[in-house]
Write a protein that holds these residues in place. Structure first.
Motif, PDB file in Angstrom:
ATOM      1  N   ALA A  56       0.848  -1.187   0.000  1.00 57.25           N
ATOM      2  CA  ALA A  56       0.000   0.000   0.000  1.00 57.25           C
ATOM      3  C   ALA A  56       0.889   1.245   0.000  1.00 57.25           C
ATOM      4  N   TYR A  57       0.474   2.280  -0.704  1.00 54.87           N
ATOM      5  CA  TYR A  57       1.292   3.491  -0.793  1.00 54.87           C
ATOM      6  C   TYR A  57       1.586   4.046   0.593  1.00 54.87           C
ATOM      7  N   ASP A  58       0.593   4.020   1.474  1.00 56.93           N
ATOM      8  CA  ASP A  58       0.761   4.605   2.805  1.00 56.93           C
ATOM      9  C   ASP A  58       1.546   3.708   3.757  1.00 56.93           C
ATOM     10  N   TRP A  59       1.975   2.546   3.307  1.00 60.99           N
ATOM     11  CA  TRP A  59       2.945   1.745   4.060  1.00 60.99           C
ATOM     12  C   TRP A  59       4.342   1.970   3.477  1.00 60.99           C
ATOM     13  N   VAL A  60       4.435   1.947   2.147  1.00 63.74           N
ATOM     14  CA  VAL A  60       5.746   2.081   1.499  1.00 63.74           C
ATOM     15  C   VAL A  60       6.311   3.487   1.660  1.00 63.74           C
ATOM     16  N   ARG A  61       5.471   4.526   1.532  1.00 67.57           N
ATOM     17  CA  ARG A  61       5.984   5.897   1.612  1.00 67.57           C
ATOM     18  C   ARG A  61       6.644   6.191   2.963  1.00 67.57           C
ATOM     19  N   PRO A  62       6.028   5.857   4.106  1.00 73.98           N
ATOM     20  CA  PRO A  62       6.731   6.070   5.370  1.00 73.98           C
ATOM     21  C   PRO A  62       8.031   5.280   5.471  1.00 73.98           C
ATOM     22  N   PHE A  63       8.044   4.074   4.930  1.00 74.21           N
ATOM     23  CA  PHE A  63       9.276   3.275   4.950  1.00 74.21           C
ATOM     24  C   PHE A  63      10.383   3.979   4.170  1.00 74.21           C
ATOM     25  N   ALA A 258      10.292   6.308  13.824  1.00 70.46           N
ATOM     26  CA  ALA A 258       9.764   7.306  12.889  1.00 70.46           C
ATOM     27  C   ALA A 258       8.863   6.657  11.849  1.00 70.46           C
ATOM     28  N   PHE A 259       9.237   5.479  11.366  1.00 70.94           N
ATOM     29  CA  PHE A 259       8.424   4.749  10.385  1.00 70.94           C
ATOM     30  C   PHE A 259       7.059   4.401  10.960  1.00 70.94           C
ATOM     31  N   LEU A 260       7.040   3.821  12.155  1.00 68.82           N
ATOM     32  CA  LEU A 260       5.768   3.439  12.763  1.00 68.82           C
ATOM     33  C   LEU A 260       4.914   4.662  13.078  1.00 68.82           C
ATOM     34  N   ARG A 261       5.559   5.730  13.566  1.00 69.72           N
ATOM     35  CA  ARG A 261       4.812   6.951  13.870  1.00 69.72           C
ATOM     36  C   ARG A 261       4.166   7.528  12.610  1.00 69.72           C
ATOM     37  N   GLN A 262       4.961   7.667  11.554  1.00 73.57           N
ATOM     38  CA  GLN A 262       4.421   8.243  10.316  1.00 73.57           C
ATOM     39  C   GLN A 262       3.344   7.360   9.711  1.00 73.57           C
ATOM     40  N   GLY A 263       3.572   6.040   9.741  1.00 73.56           N
ATOM     41  CA  GLY A 263       2.586   5.130   9.174  1.00 73.56           C
ATOM     42  C   GLY A 263       1.280   5.089   9.933  1.00 73.56           C
ATOM     43  N   ALA A 264       1.318   5.403  11.241  1.00 75.22           N
ATOM     44  CA  ALA A 264       0.124   5.358  12.092  1.00 75.22           C
ATOM     45  C   ALA A 264      -0.578   6.694  12.212  1.00 75.22           C
ATOM     46  N   THR A 265      -0.010   7.738  11.629  1.00 70.13           N
ATOM     47  CA  THR A 265      -0.599   9.081  11.716  1.00 70.13           C
ATOM     48  C   THR A 265      -1.505   9.334  10.532  1.00 70.13           C
ATOM     49  N   GLN A 266      -2.717   9.750  10.805  1.00 72.71           N
ATOM     50  CA  GLN A 266      -3.682   9.973   9.729  1.00 72.71           C
ATOM     51  C   GLN A 266      -3.254  11.140   8.857  1.00 72.71           C
ATOM     52  N   GLN A 267      -3.313  10.906   7.539  1.00 76.22           N
ATOM     53  CA  GLN A 267      -2.993  11.928   6.560  1.00 76.22           C
ATOM     54  C   GLN A 267      -4.259  12.312   5.802  1.00 76.22           C
ATOM     55  N   SER A 268      -4.586  13.590   5.772  1.00 76.23           N
ATOM     56  CA  SER A 268      -5.765  14.078   5.056  1.00 76.23           C
ATOM     57  C   SER A 268      -7.002  13.320   5.550  1.00 76.23           C
ATOM     58  N   ASP A 269      -7.807  12.805   4.613  1.00 80.69           N
ATOM     59  CA  ASP A 269      -9.034  12.112   5.003  1.00 80.69           C
ATOM     60  C   ASP A 269      -8.892  10.599   4.893  1.00 80.69           C
ATOM     61  N   ARG A 270      -7.661  10.101   4.761  1.00 78.03           N
ATOM     62  CA  ARG A 270      -7.423   8.665   4.623  1.00 78.03           C
ATOM     63  C   ARG A 270      -7.014   8.055   5.958  1.00 78.03           C
ATOM     64  N   SER A 271      -7.557   6.900   6.249  1.00 83.03           N
ATOM     65  CA  SER A 271      -7.159   6.191   7.471  1.00 83.03           C
ATOM     66  C   SER A 271      -5.746   5.669   7.292  1.00 83.03           C
ATOM     67  N   PRO A 272      -4.936   5.707   8.349  1.00 83.18           N
ATOM     68  CA  PRO A 272      -3.563   5.199   8.234  1.00 83.18           C
ATOM     69  C   PRO A 272      -3.547   3.697   7.994  1.00 83.18           C
ATOM     70  N   VAL A 273      -2.543   3.230   7.271  1.00 74.18           N
ATOM     71  CA  VAL A 273      -2.402   1.801   7.009  1.00 74.18           C
ATOM     72  C   VAL A 273      -1.912   1.074   8.251  1.00 74.18           C
ATOM     73  N   ILE A 274      -0.996   1.688   8.998  1.00 75.42           N
ATOM     74  CA  ILE A 274      -0.458   1.062  10.209  1.00 75.42           C
ATOM     75  C   ILE A 274      -1.303   1.455  11.419  1.00 75.42           C
ATOM     76  N   GLU A 275      -1.632   0.472  12.239  1.00 73.00           N
ATOM     77  CA  GLU A 275      -2.426   0.711  13.440  1.00 73.00           C
ATOM     78  C   GLU A 275      -1.664   0.219  14.664  1.00 73.00           C
ATOM     79  N   LEU A 276      -1.730   0.995  15.747  1.00 72.68           N
ATOM     80  CA  LEU A 276      -1.056   0.672  17.005  1.00 72.68           C
ATOM     81  C   LEU A 276      -2.104   0.412  18.087  1.00 72.68           C
TER      82      LEU A 276
END
Length: 411
Positions: A56-63, A258-276
């Motif tokens: 998913a883009y929102d997993w790869v981009r934070p990585f 930083a990867f987990l934080r960015q992946g778990a932070t909601q961007q715009s109106d999309r739900s984050p791919v990573i959940e904690l």
């Protein structure tokens, strides 16, 4: 940086592939190192294609932005296009150098449980072994100056459709990935189906003992403050666990946080791919869980629990996981996987698994030599993992070696 190839003139093409070239299922390939330039098309393809949570883009981009940047990784995003530029497939790759060999592999490494490209469904179904071989040759030509494609830990199929490069696999991966099909609206029925009567009875005993410590709550981290709190707990619990084992902590690098934080932070109106998630007891985390979501699937990435907590003997990590499965079942998800690797709790809870395979696709003599080495190494690892005695002995030796290994040594 980008490259375009309408054919593969720089690599030798087998006679059978030449005959098939006139009937190619794609028009051209191109490669770019700019992930941001791929976002719009990536999201369109992701919405209806075959894709795991780890592509998913929102997993790869934070990585890419965190771990990739910190480790100086060299990324390439290979587009497979139809005649009018429609995206048929996207290969998110990283160029790796090891033992004098330069090869491309899927992004994510050990942080990703499933490695696969994104495919339009009809395109994946149309790719037979000969067409897939031609496609991989052209990917090599488009990337340029690489010795091989090493595509490990690939699912044989995804959502009932064969994964094309898996057709060319050299053999099974050392481990499989465990999964549980959810029955939306019948969470208890799902667990009754997957867990034995004895396992459910033990779980009830653990839950009752855990309840004696006071009220608890399963919390999903939303917002910066709560994300930081759960990350603090997760990373501290992991550090304590690896210290107890006497091996370096693979989660210690700041880029992991930083990867987990960015992946778990909601961007715009999309739900984050990573959940904690955290299992809180009197406001204190006694267990945590990290997972990734794509479509109707939840994929477990990592779990931990507080070794120092008085609740440790009640298996709080397992209690958290069962409650999380129920929550995802109630939310209408249809698949929950616990990722790659052998663990008692996985076989206790899951009644199914995904077999994974490795495809080593050499492009040069150097690539062929390294592919032979890698196949032997992976096959040996698979045999060791199949034997509990050999696995225990190997873990002891590996722990001893890691305690004495220089930080920049090759694995």
């Amino acid at each position: 940086m980008s490259a375009v190839a309408d054919s593969a003139p720089s690599l030798p093409v087998l006679p059978a592939l030449r005959r098939d070239a006139e009937a190619r299922l794609w028009h051209r390939l191109s490669a770019s190192s700019d992930i941001a330039a791929q976002e719009a098309d990536w999201r369109v393809l992701e919405a209806s294609s075959l894709v795991t949570p780890y592509q998913a883009y929102d997993w790869v981009r934070p990585f890419v932005d965190t771990i990739g940047r910190a480790e100086g990784m060299e990324f390439r995003f290979v587009r497979v296009e139809a005649g009018h530029g429609e995206l048929l497939a996207l290969f998110p790759l990283v160029i790796t150098r090891r033992l004098g060999t330069r090869f491309a592999e899927f992004i994510g490494g050990k942080h990703a449980n499933y490695h696969m490209a994104l495919y339009r469904r009809d395109f994946a179904e149309a790719l037979d072994p000969a067409a897939t071989q031609l496609l991989l040759h052209e990917i090599g030509a488009t990337l340029g100056e690489i010795d091989a494609l090493f595509l490990i830990n690939q699912p044989i199929a995804w959502q009932g459709i064969a994964n094309p490069p898996a057709r060319l696999a050299a053999g099974q991966s050392p481990s499989r990935a465990y999964k549980l099909a959810l029955e939306p609206g019948d969470c208890e029925g799902t667990l009754r189906r997957s867990m034995s009567k004895h396992a459910r009875k033990k779980l009830t005993t653990k839950r009752n003992r855990f309840a004696e410590f006071g009220p608890s709550e399963l919390v999903r981290a939303h917002g910066d403050a709560e994300i930081e709190r759960v990350l603090d707990a997760f990373l501290a619990q992991k550090a304590a666990r690896f210290a107890q084992m006497g091996v370096p902590d693979p989660f210690a690098a700041p880029a992991i946080r930083a990867f987990l934080r960015q992946g778990a932070t909601q961007q715009s109106d999309r739900s984050p791919v990573i959940e904690l998630y955290s299992l809180d007891l009197a406001g204190r985390s006694v267990a945590t869980y990290v997972g990734a979501v794509q479509g109707a699937r939840f994929s477990g990435m990592a779990t931990s629990f507080d070794l120092a907590s008085e609740t440790a003997r009640t298996s709080p990590g397992e209690l958290l996981l069962v409650e999380l499965i129920k929550r995802k079942c109630q939310a209408g998800l249809t698949m929950f996987d616990l990722g790659i690797g052998e663990a008692r709790y996985k076989t206790t809870i899951c009644d199914d698994s995904d077999d994974l395979v490795d495809t080593f696709f050499p492009l040069t003599a150097k690539g062929r030599a390294y592919a032979r080495y890698s196949r032997v190494k992976r096959a040996l690892k698979r045999r060791i993992k199949a034997s509990p005695i050999a696995l225990k002995a190997a873990q002891r030796v590996l722990g001893w070696l890691r305690r004495r290994k220089p930080a920049d040594a090759d694995e």
